[in-house]
Structures are given as structure tokens and as C-alpha cells.
Write an enzyme that holds these catalytic residues in place. Structure first.
Site, mmCIF file in Angstrom:
data_model
loop_
_atom_site.group_PDB
_atom_site.id
_atom_site.type_symbol
_atom_site.label_atom_id
_atom_site.label_comp_id
_atom_site.label_asym_id
_atom_site.label_seq_id
_atom_site.Cartn_x
_atom_site.Cartn_y
_atom_site.Cartn_z
ATOM 1 N N TRP A 234 0.822 -1.218 0.000
ATOM 2 C CA TRP A 234 0.000 0.000 0.000
ATOM 3 C C TRP A 234 0.852 1.262 0.000
ATOM 4 C CZ3 TRP A 234 -1.482 -4.570 2.044
ATOM 5 C CH2 TRP A 234 -2.754 -5.032 1.691
ATOM 6 N N CYS A 269 -6.808 -4.092 -1.988
ATOM 7 C CA CYS A 269 -8.050 -4.752 -1.562
ATOM 8 C C CYS A 269 -8.912 -5.244 -2.716
ATOM 9 C CB CYS A 269 -8.849 -3.850 -0.628
ATOM 10 S SG CYS A 269 -9.572 -2.381 -1.396
ATOM 11 N N HIS A 326 -13.226 0.168 0.756
ATOM 12 C CA HIS A 326 -12.616 -1.149 0.961
ATOM 13 C C HIS A 326 -13.490 -2.179 0.251
ATOM 14 C CE1 HIS A 326 -10.262 -4.321 2.550
ATOM 15 N NE2 HIS A 326 -11.205 -4.799 3.331
ATOM 16 N N ASP A 349 -13.265 -11.655 3.757
ATOM 17 C CA ASP A 349 -12.322 -10.622 3.326
ATOM 18 C C ASP A 349 -10.944 -11.245 3.168
ATOM 19 O OD1 ASP A 349 -10.957 -8.326 2.757
ATOM 20 O OD2 ASP A 349 -11.599 -7.219 4.528
ATOM 21 N N ASN A 389 -20.243 0.209 10.627
ATOM 22 C CA ASN A 389 -21.029 0.915 11.647
ATOM 23 C C ASN A 389 -20.227 1.732 12.645
ATOM 24 O OD1 ASN A 389 -23.990 0.050 11.395
ATOM 25 N ND2 ASN A 389 -22.943 -1.926 11.327
ATOM 26 N N GLU A 441 -30.117 4.831 9.191
ATOM 27 C CA GLU A 441 -29.555 5.604 10.307
ATOM 28 C C GLU A 441 -30.682 6.255 11.120
ATOM 29 O OE1 GLU A 441 -26.525 5.489 11.080
ATOM 30 O OE2 GLU A 441 -25.379 5.014 9.265
ATOM 31 N N GLU A 446 -31.990 0.357 13.957
ATOM 32 C CA GLU A 446 -30.547 0.617 13.937
ATOM 33 C C GLU A 446 -30.021 0.817 15.354
ATOM 34 O OE1 GLU A 446 -27.020 3.381 13.780
ATOM 35 O OE2 GLU A 446 -29.050 3.933 14.357
ATOM 36 N N TYR A 518 -6.072 5.863 -0.443
ATOM 37 C CA TYR A 518 -7.406 5.326 -0.195
ATOM 38 C C TYR A 518 -7.503 4.577 1.122
ATOM 39 C CZ TYR A 518 -6.837 0.287 -1.167
ATOM 40 O OH TYR A 518 -6.516 -1.043 -1.101
#
Length: 687
Positions: A234, A269, A326, A349, A389, A441, A446, A518
Site C-alpha cells: 500500500w 483490496c 474497501h 475478506d 457501523n 440511520e 438501527e 485510499y
């Protein structure tokens, strides 16, 4: 004695009926000479013998997989084709005989071990193995009993069979689509996936389970701990490898890894995600790449991301950070290891961020569990809940009597996970799947999800304040609408301070700007501002912030990575002691490289590809070069010298494809001032 042996039944050949079987099993696109079938579904074999087959002849099929196959764990199977007797859920039955040939129907169970099998045909006095009797057994999204069953045909066409798509990159305000060739059916890709299964050291039972395979592959697509597929990097400087910006598909990466058995340099990513999509689809697990903008990396597992500034209001490095975007993956499967209701999409991931049970991997975590804050469920649900979140908490470190004092500014409860997107089914655009990951939201659902997640957090967390109160500031900060930022042009901004109260207020205003990668890393400081302003009630004040082109062009011209201009505006309100911060991200607008060619062509038929580049920037571009990778993966370089503002450069190449299927032209424009402007165009090659 010799007469008896001479007339004993011996197998001399196996026809795997590849064309018929692969069509029915949706595996006919794999560029592999072996039979490829999906579990839980019948396939047929035609076996040839030395003499006519009699009803009394005993014929057995033996399937084996793995290095040391044994019957006890299901890696060695013995099928009686006369009785059709079941072995570990497998069964084979002669369905037709004709002279010296017989047709045998074989069905594997819907939870068969996924992998490469060897077939032996056993008669009373002979074991036949030609050396080419390999077949592959994959997951089956078309089989209701398979744990990866996906009922919707359009979704299967997209998430299993589609070989092309897009990786979405960029901040919330400026999402870019990168064309991506997943190429799961290309040469060596299936064998590379089998090699990765071997490298995973999963036991036979785990090789039946998409949960364990997805978890293992999230580790193996990165080279951390296990010399996996891709070496992540990166920071600028990609000598000895390929710049992440140059990859436009998974095929060359996986082919190189399989042929060299060494990690491929370099990835970020969206590349980890693209490769993981390829591996999952190749194995038969429905998969999609998912992009989250303003994605949190929460190292302390407290659903907070702490961001620090010095007294000059310049951002400092931190273990917690926010990715501008991401990219990870969703994979589709049942979750019998979780309470009922958590089947469907699971997040995984492949980017090596944090260790999970001692290895750099992440997931699978039920997307529904993430949405409802059920962060106690396996695997890594807390980390992924925070990714979409977490609350941002801003701190300024001030020196008081020679010691660092941490002054807390405002927290932001709605700035993480702003967009969650993936390629739309059957369309060349993205769809927003945020509602699959999060409730709206400020909704009651939530707040309840956050409460549930917080109940599993160990230690203090500022996120709890979101549940208890909603902060309402008397001052609002922002930027006046900004025209497109063109590299080479001064950046003239106007900070807006809006007094929402009826009272006059004195505001100590500070601002800083920097170039940011990024992943949230500060690449260069650009400008700062400090000013005290007097605001009357219900008024708006504008303060200019100027960034000369020289402040950013040197750094911008040295990198192919896409950098943002990040502006952080601070306000200390004297009357109310409010401390506020407003972070804003601005994207540069670059010229586009246009590729013009037919959508379809026939194999070996010549067609023309035209490449057009127009310089929309206010500065000349020097040392301009266009690099084009054609269908033969041969590189052509066009030298365009200096391109003045408003100038257009056009290049043409003639191409002819040597094989059928989806193929692509990849073009890249470089100059001294701007680098790595790329374009990809797919073409369908037919017979």
C-alpha cells in the site's frame, strides 16, 4: 487356467461423456480436459471391456481423493454397479449394456468432498486405471440439497457463471468502476483452486463444507502467514512486480501463482477481492465483490475509530483508520453452525488486516448477523460490524505543562459505511446493498442493533453515546460547492461556517488539508488556516482556503495510486465550548481513455480497435505514452510526445482472437504529469 483368464472381464477404456455431462452440470465452459461435475447430481460413464458384458459380471467403480485415501473418512469409495449399493452417499448403477460396453450412472451426495478424484474400474481379475481417469467434483448451486443452493437462476448466472464484472473503487462521492475479468473457467484456474485446497490442509470433512473452504481461501489469497497468492503493498514503489493499478483480472495472477508456486507482487483490496471471487465461483460457491465506502478498520474491537490531530490540526498516524473505500466479498451458503435464520450471504475478506484465530483471514460472517448486531456469531462478525457501523471519534493532542493532553472533539455516528455496493445482477452498473448490511440511520432498528453489538464489547466505548443521545451543534461546517478538481490547477475552496442559533458567537476556526491514499494514509500536507470569526445569529460566513498546484503536483505525478484531497475543518465555539470537526474528501478528475471496437467478433477474424485520449487538463502533458495489451497479451507502445491542453491523441491497432470466449483489450496512458489512466474493453469471441 489360461483359457479362463483369457475370457475374464477386463476394462480397457472409460469414456467420461464429457460433452453431455458438463452441459448438464453447467461446467462446459471450463478449459480443462477432465470431467468436471457438481455434487448431488447424476453423471454417466461409458466403460469398454475386452469381451461382451454378462449379467453375472461384477463391476466396481472406485473413486479416491487426497494423498492417502481411506474408506473411514470418505476419501476412498467402492461402488457396486450391480447392486447400486450406497457408499458414503455415493452410488453407481449399470443402466445399459451393449456388447463390450456398459453405461453407468453415478450420483454423488450433495455434501460430497469437493476436490479432484481418481477413478479405477475393478473387475474380478483386473483394476483398470489409464492415468487419465481424473475428475473434479464441485459445489452445486443448482442442487437443493447442497448447502450453496441458490434458487434464483438470474443470480446463479451472475454469481457463479459470469466471468466478467467490475471492482468499484473510490470515495462515496466519486465511485469508479474498474472492469475485471474473473475468468474462473480459464486454463489452469481450476487446478490452481485444487492446489489451494491442498495448501489449506483442510481435513476431508472440512472439504465438504463451504464455510471452512471460504474461510481457508480468505487466508490463502494473501501471502501473509502462508505464502498465498498475492503480496499486498500500500505504499508507492512497485519494483519487482506489477502495480496494483495495472491488474485488470484474476487470470494472470492465479496462472502465475500456480505455475511458480510463489506469491504474485503486488495487490490491494480490490485485487484480493477479485481473486477471491474467481476462486469461489470456480469451486461452485456463489460469490460477489462488495465495496464499502468510508470503511472502518477497528483494531480495538470497540466499534470506535479514533482519529488524532496535533495542535496545528494536522492529522497523525493511528492504528485505527478509515479506508476511503474497501472491497471484500459475499459468498452464498447455509450456516448450520449458527442459530436458524442466518443462511444466505456471508461476508469474507481476503485483504490481510487483522489476524483471526492466529491467521490473517476474515469471515465468513453472516450479513444478517452484521445487520442485527449479533457480533458474537462466528466468524469475525464484530470486525465486519465495525467496518460498516463504527463511530469516528476525533481527538486533538495539545501540550499542557509539557504533557500531551487529549481533547475530544465531536463524534460522528453516520460517517462509516456510507455506500455498500456490488455489481447489479445482469447489468453493467452497481446496486446499493446497504440495506442488507444496515438498518436506516437513526431508526429504532438501527439503535437496537447498536445496543446488541455494544453488549458484546469489552471495555469502554464512545459508541454507547449514540444510543443515549443525539448531539445537536449550534454551528455547521462545510465547503461551498466545488467544481471538478483538475490536476495542475490551483484549488480554491471556500469554508462555510453557518450559525444555526439566534445568538452571536465567536468561533476559533482551523483547517488543514492533505493528500490522502485510499487507506487513509497522509501522503503530503498541503495547507493550513487559523482564524477567529465573529458570527451573528442565523448567518453564514465564507473563509477562503487556497492550495497552489505546486503544493500537490509533485506528489501526484510520482504515483499511480488515486489520491484524494482531504480537508479537515475545526471549530471551537467560545460561548458554548463546543468543539467540532468536519472532514471532507475531494477527488481529482482525470481525462478519460476511450476504447472503440466491436462488441463481438469471430475467432481468427481481424477487427480494428481505436484508442482516443483527450487532454482536458489546463497543463501540457509531457512524455505521453500509450501502452496497449491486445488479445494475444502482446504489448504495443505508442509514443505521443507532448499533448497540449485540449489536444487529442488517437491510436489504432488490428487484432484477431485465437480462442473463443470473453476477452479484453487493456490500455494505459502515462505521462510525466499524470500516470496510470487505464481503460478496459471486453469483446465476445464466437466461432
Amino acid at each position: 487356467m489360461s483359457k479362463t483368464i483369457g475370457y475374464s472381464l477386463k476394462a480397457i477404456g472409460v469414456d467420461f461423456l464429457r460433452k453431455e455431462n458438463t452441459f448438464l452440470h453447467h461446467t462446459n465452459k471450463y478449459k480443462n480436459d477432465s470431467l468436471i461435475v457438481r455434487r448431488g447430481q447424476e453423471f454417466q460413464l461409458k466403460v469398454s471391456f475386452t469381451r461382451d458384458v454378462k449379467d453375472s459380471d461384477k463391476i466396481f467403480l472406485q473413486f479416491s481423493t487426497g494423498e492417502k485415501p481411506v474408506k473411514s473418512n470418505g476419501t476412498l469409495l467402492h461402488l457396486n454397479t450391480r447392486s447400486g449399493q450406497n457408499d458414503q452417499g455415493w452410488h453407481g448403477k449399470i443402466c445399459q449394456t451393449s456388447g463390450k460396453e456398459c453405461l453407468i450412472a453415478v450420483t454423488s451426495p450433495a455434501d460430497a468432498i469437493v476436490g479432484k478424484y481418481v477413478l479405477d474400474v475393478i473387475t474380478e481379475s483386473n483394476i483398470y486405471h489409464s492415468g487419465k481417469n481424473d475428475l473434479y467434483v464441485l459445489f452445486n448451486p443448482w442442487c437443493e440439497a447442497d448447502s450453496v443452493f441458490m434458487p434464483d437462476d438470474a443470480q446463479k448466472a451472475e454469481y457463479v457463471l459470469n466471468t466478467t464484472g467490475y471492482q468499484y473503487c473510490g470515495p462515496t462521492e466519486y465511485v469508479l468502476s474498474r472492469s475485471w475479468h474473473y475468468g474462473q473457467f480459464e486454463e489452469d484456474i481450476l487446478d490452481c483452486c485444487m492446489y489451494l485446497l491442498h495448501r489449506s490442509k483442510l481435513g476431508p470433512n472440512d472439504q465438504r463444507d463451504p464455510i471452512m473452504i471460504a474461510r481457508a481461501m480468505s487466508a490463502l489469497v494473501n501471502m501473509s502467514d502462508d505464502d498465498g497468492v498475492i503480496h499486498g503493498k500500500w505504499t508507492e514503489g512497485y519494483e519487482g512486480g506489477t502495480s496494483p493499478a495495472d491488474w485488470r483480472g484474476s487470470v494472470r495472477i492465479l496462472q502465475q501463482y500456480y505455475r511458480t508456486k510463489k506469491p504474485v507482487f503486488y495487490g490491494q483490496c480490490w485485487i484480493f477481492s477479485g481473486v477471491l471471487t474467481t476462486v469461489m465461483r470456480c469451486l461452485g460457491i456463489p460469490a460477489r465483490s462488495v465495496t464499502t465506502t468510508d470503511s472502518a478498520h477497528d483494531t480495538e474491537k470497540n466499534i470506535n475509530v479514533d482519529i488524532y490531530f496535533n495542535e496545528k490540526k494536522e492529522q497523525l498516524p493511528s492504528e485505527d483508520f478509515i479506508w476511503n473505500f474497501h472491497v471484500w466479498n459475499d459468498v452464498w451458503m447455509k450456516r448450520p453452525d449458527l442459530p436458524e435464520g442466518y443462511d444466505g450471504w456471508q461476508a469474507v475478506d481476503g485483504t490481510p488486516q487483522e489476524k483471526s484465530q492466529g491467521i490473517f483471514r476474515c469471515g465468513p460472517a453472516s450479513v444478517k448477523a452484521i445487520k442485527y448486531g449479533e457480533v458474537n456469531h462466528d466468524y469475525d462478525t464484530m470486525f465486519l460490524f465495525s467496518a460498516v457501523n463504527a463511530d469516528k471519534v476525533y481527538w486533538v493532542i495539545e501540550k499542557v505543562n509539557g504533557k500531551n493532553t487529549y481533547v475530544k472533539y465531536n463524534e460522528e455516528f453516520k460517517e462509516v459505511g456510507k455506500k455498500i455496493i456490488t455489481k447489479a445482477v445482469g447489468k453493467d452498473t452497481y446496486e446499493d446493498i446497504k440495506d442488507e448490511y444496515k438498518f436506516p440511520e437513526d431508526s429504532e432498528e438501527e439503535r437496537k442493533a447498536m445496543e446488541t453489538a455494544l453488549s458484546h464489547v469489552k471495555g469502554p466505548t464512545c459508541a454507547a453515546e449514540q444510543v443515549l443521545k443525539s448531539f445537536r451543534a449550534s454551528i455547521e461546517l462545510g465547503l461551498e460547492e466545488v467544481e471538478a478538481l483538475l490536476p495542475g490547477q490551483p484549488i480554491d475552496l471556500n469554508i462555510v461556517v453557518k450559525n444555526k442559533s439566534a445568538d452571536a458567537q465567536i468561533v476559533n476556526l482551523s483547517a488543514s488539508s492533505h493528500l490522502e491514499s485510499y487507506i487513509g494514509k497522509v501522503e503530503a500536507s498541503l495547507s493550513t488556516l487559523q482564524q477567529t470569526v465573529q458570527t451573528e445569529g442565523k448567518t453564514v460566513i465564507r473563509i477562503p482556503l487556497k492550495i497552489p498546484a505546486d503544493a500537490y503536483m509533485k506528489v501526484l505525478s510520482l504515483t499511480e495510486d488515486e489520491l484524494l484531497v482531504k480537508v479537515n475543518i475545526f471549530a471551537d465555539v467560545q460561548e458554548t465550548n463546543e468543539k467540532l470537526i468536519k472532514p471532507l474528501a475531494l477527488s481529482f478528475q482525470y481525462p478519460h481513455l476511450k476504447v472503440v471496437m466491436p462488441k463481438m467478433a469471430k475467432v481468427h477474424e481481424k477487427f480494428t480497435c481505436e484508442l482516443i485520449f483527450k487532454n482536458i487538463l489546463p497543463i501540457p502533458l509531457e512524455n505521453c505514452k500509450l501502452l496497449v495489451e491486445d488479445l494475444d497479451i502482446s504489448l504495443k507502445i505508442f509514443d505521443h510526445g507532448v499533448l497540449l491542453p485540449g489536444g487529442t491523441a488517437t491510436s489504432k491497432i488490428e487484432c484477431a482472437a485465437k480462442k473463443i470466449g470473453d476477452q479484453m483489450i487493456v490500455a494505459k496512458w502515462n505521462s510525466t504529469q499524470v500516470k496510470g489512466i487505464t481503460a478496459v474493453k471486453f469483446i465476445e469471441i464466437t466461432e
